[in-house]
Design a protein around this motif. Structure first.
Motif, PDB file in Angstrom:
ATOM      1  N   GLU A 149       0.842  -1.082  -0.225  1.00  0.00           N
ATOM      2  CA  GLU A 149       0.031   0.132   0.016  1.00  0.00           C
ATOM      3  C   GLU A 149       1.272   1.041   0.104  1.00  0.00           C
ATOM      4  O   GLU A 149       2.224   1.553   0.986  1.00  0.00           O
TER       5      GLU A 149
ATOM      6  N   TYR B  21       2.332   8.140   7.979  1.00  0.00           N
ATOM      7  CA  TYR B  21       1.862   6.621   7.795  1.00  0.00           C
ATOM      8  C   TYR B  21       2.511   5.971   6.818  1.00  0.00           C
ATOM      9  O   TYR B  21       2.346   6.309   5.749  1.00  0.00           O
TER      10      TYR B  21
ATOM     11  N   PRO C 188       2.941   2.254   6.077  1.00  0.00           N
ATOM     12  CA  PRO C 188       1.559   0.435   5.769  1.00  0.00           C
ATOM     13  C   PRO C 188       3.457  -0.547   6.037  1.00  0.00           C
ATOM     14  O   PRO C 188       4.574  -0.295   6.072  1.00  0.00           O
TER      15      PRO C 188
ATOM     16  N   SER D 288       3.671  -1.243  10.666  1.00  0.00           N
ATOM     17  CA  SER D 288       2.922   0.413  10.334  1.00  0.00           C
ATOM     18  C   SER D 288       2.910   1.288  10.926  1.00  0.00           C
ATOM     19  O   SER D 288       3.674   1.009  12.825  1.00  0.00           O
TER      20      SER D 288
ATOM     21  N   GLN E 182       2.464  -1.371  15.584  1.00  0.00           N
ATOM     22  CA  GLN E 182       1.692  -0.793  15.493  1.00  0.00           C
ATOM     23  C   GLN E 182       2.861   0.869  15.926  1.00  0.00           C
ATOM     24  O   GLN E 182       1.615   0.620  17.179  1.00  0.00           O
TER      25      GLN E 182
ATOM     26  N   LEU F 157      -2.220   8.229  15.465  1.00  0.00           N
ATOM     27  CA  LEU F 157      -2.474   7.730  14.183  1.00  0.00           C
ATOM     28  C   LEU F 157      -3.995   8.069  14.220  1.00  0.00           C
ATOM     29  O   LEU F 157      -4.144   7.633  15.204  1.00  0.00           O
TER      30      LEU F 157
ATOM     31  N   GLU G 237      -8.758   5.628  11.758  1.00  0.00           N
ATOM     32  CA  GLU G 237      -9.161   4.445  10.258  1.00  0.00           C
ATOM     33  C   GLU G 237      -7.696   3.638   9.880  1.00  0.00           C
ATOM     34  O   GLU G 237      -7.935   2.801   8.326  1.00  0.00           O
ATOM     35  N   LEU G 238      -6.604   4.141  10.029  1.00  0.00           N
ATOM     36  CA  LEU G 238      -5.343   3.353  10.122  1.00  0.00           C
ATOM     37  C   LEU G 238      -5.267   2.732  11.003  1.00  0.00           C
ATOM     38  O   LEU G 238      -3.695   2.113  11.002  1.00  0.00           O
ATOM     39  N   ARG G 239      -5.847   2.650  12.248  1.00  0.00           N
ATOM     40  CA  ARG G 239      -4.816   1.859  13.800  1.00  0.00           C
ATOM     41  C   ARG G 239      -5.964   0.400  13.339  1.00  0.00           C
ATOM     42  O   ARG G 239      -7.009  -0.167  12.223  1.00  0.00           O
TER      43      ARG G 239
END
Length: 277
Positions: A78, A93, A95, A135, A250, A269, A272-274
């Protein structure tokens, strides 16, 4: 196919022509792709850089190092996400599956290269690293001065870095009450502080909030594997911790204060990215 070869230039010409002549098992198309992805290093005396353009001229006496691995060069992941641009530094962020920086085998799947391409002419300096399988938040500087400042904050433990980690099993009450692992790594002192967020008895997992005090290589992964609670999905440390969803580690929070400033930079973070909400 995996090829590692150093070539000394005997006659001036174009890089791709020289490589094609010296490595006939690779087509010019494959060589051009490898060069674009950072797998060719050019050296002249003390000068060194990745040679990306197939039509780059090379001179007699130059050295070309080709490190070709078709498996690595074909990998994808990603894209990284720019979360904050403070001009002299930025927060991203990273990935899973993306390197923090490239190596001798290329840099097409590295955050540094991705940021260079996204930010145009701005210089890019790596301040800290995340493992390829991990990530989360990663900080980059855009000037030598800011790189030095941020690196010093990191070395002086004046950056607050927090992680969420999914480990195998249920931690003992004694270990939870202690809340810290100080086992030396590579003969050097280091410290990992943690607290329990949730235990999932059906899956036999525990979700932990981690504050990293020092920054040894694979510190979190090695510390918890040594405690008998390997990070889930870790392919290198621990046993019976396979997880098809990947490494359960993470970087979720980062805060610091620049010298001479009152402002505290505090980043989290986005939800929605956790991985774990």
């Amino acid at each position: 196919m995996k090829i590692s070869k150093e070539i000394k230039v005997e006659t001036a010409g174009l890089a791709v022509d020289l490589l094609a002549a010296q490595v006939p098992e690779l087509s010019k198309g494959r060589l051009k792709d490898a060069m674009n992805k950072g797998a060719v290093i050019w050296r002249r005396g003390k000068q060194q850089k990745r040679l990306r353009r197939a039509q780059s001229p090379v001179a007699a006496g130059d050295l070309l190092q080709l490190n070709y691995d078709d498996d690595l060069l074909s990998r994808q992941c990603e894209p990284a996400v720019l979360l904050a641009d403070e001009r002299t530094f930025s927060l991203w962020y990273k990935p899973p599956g993306m390197l923090s920086q490239g190596n001798e085998w290329g840099d097409h799947l590295s955050l540094l290269r991705f940021a260079e391409q996204q930010l145009g002419n701005r210089a890019v300096f790596l301040i800290h690293r995340l493992d390829r399988e991990a990530s989360g938040l990663l900080l980059l500087a855009h000037s030598p001065k800011m790189a030095t400042t941020l690196s010093q904050l990191m070395q002086q433990q004046q950056m607050d870095k927090r992680y969420q980690v999914l480990v195998r099993g249920k931690l003992s009450q004694a270990l939870l009450e202690e809340g810290v692992i100080r086992q030396k790594l590579d003969g050097k002192a280091c410290e990992t502080r943690f607290k329990l967020c949730a235990h999932q008895p059906d899956a036999n997992h525990s979700l932990l909030d981690i504050k990293l005090i020092s920054g040894r290589k694979h510190q979190i992964r090695r510390h918890f594997a040594a405690m008998g609670h390997a990070v889930m999905g870790d392919p290198r440390y621990g046993e019976q911790n396979q997880d098809p969803s990947g490494l359960g580690l993470q970087a979720v929070e980062l805060s610091f204060q620049l010298p001479g400033q009152q402002k505290i930079y505090h980043y989290k973070l986005p939800s929605e990215l956790r991985r774990y909400g």
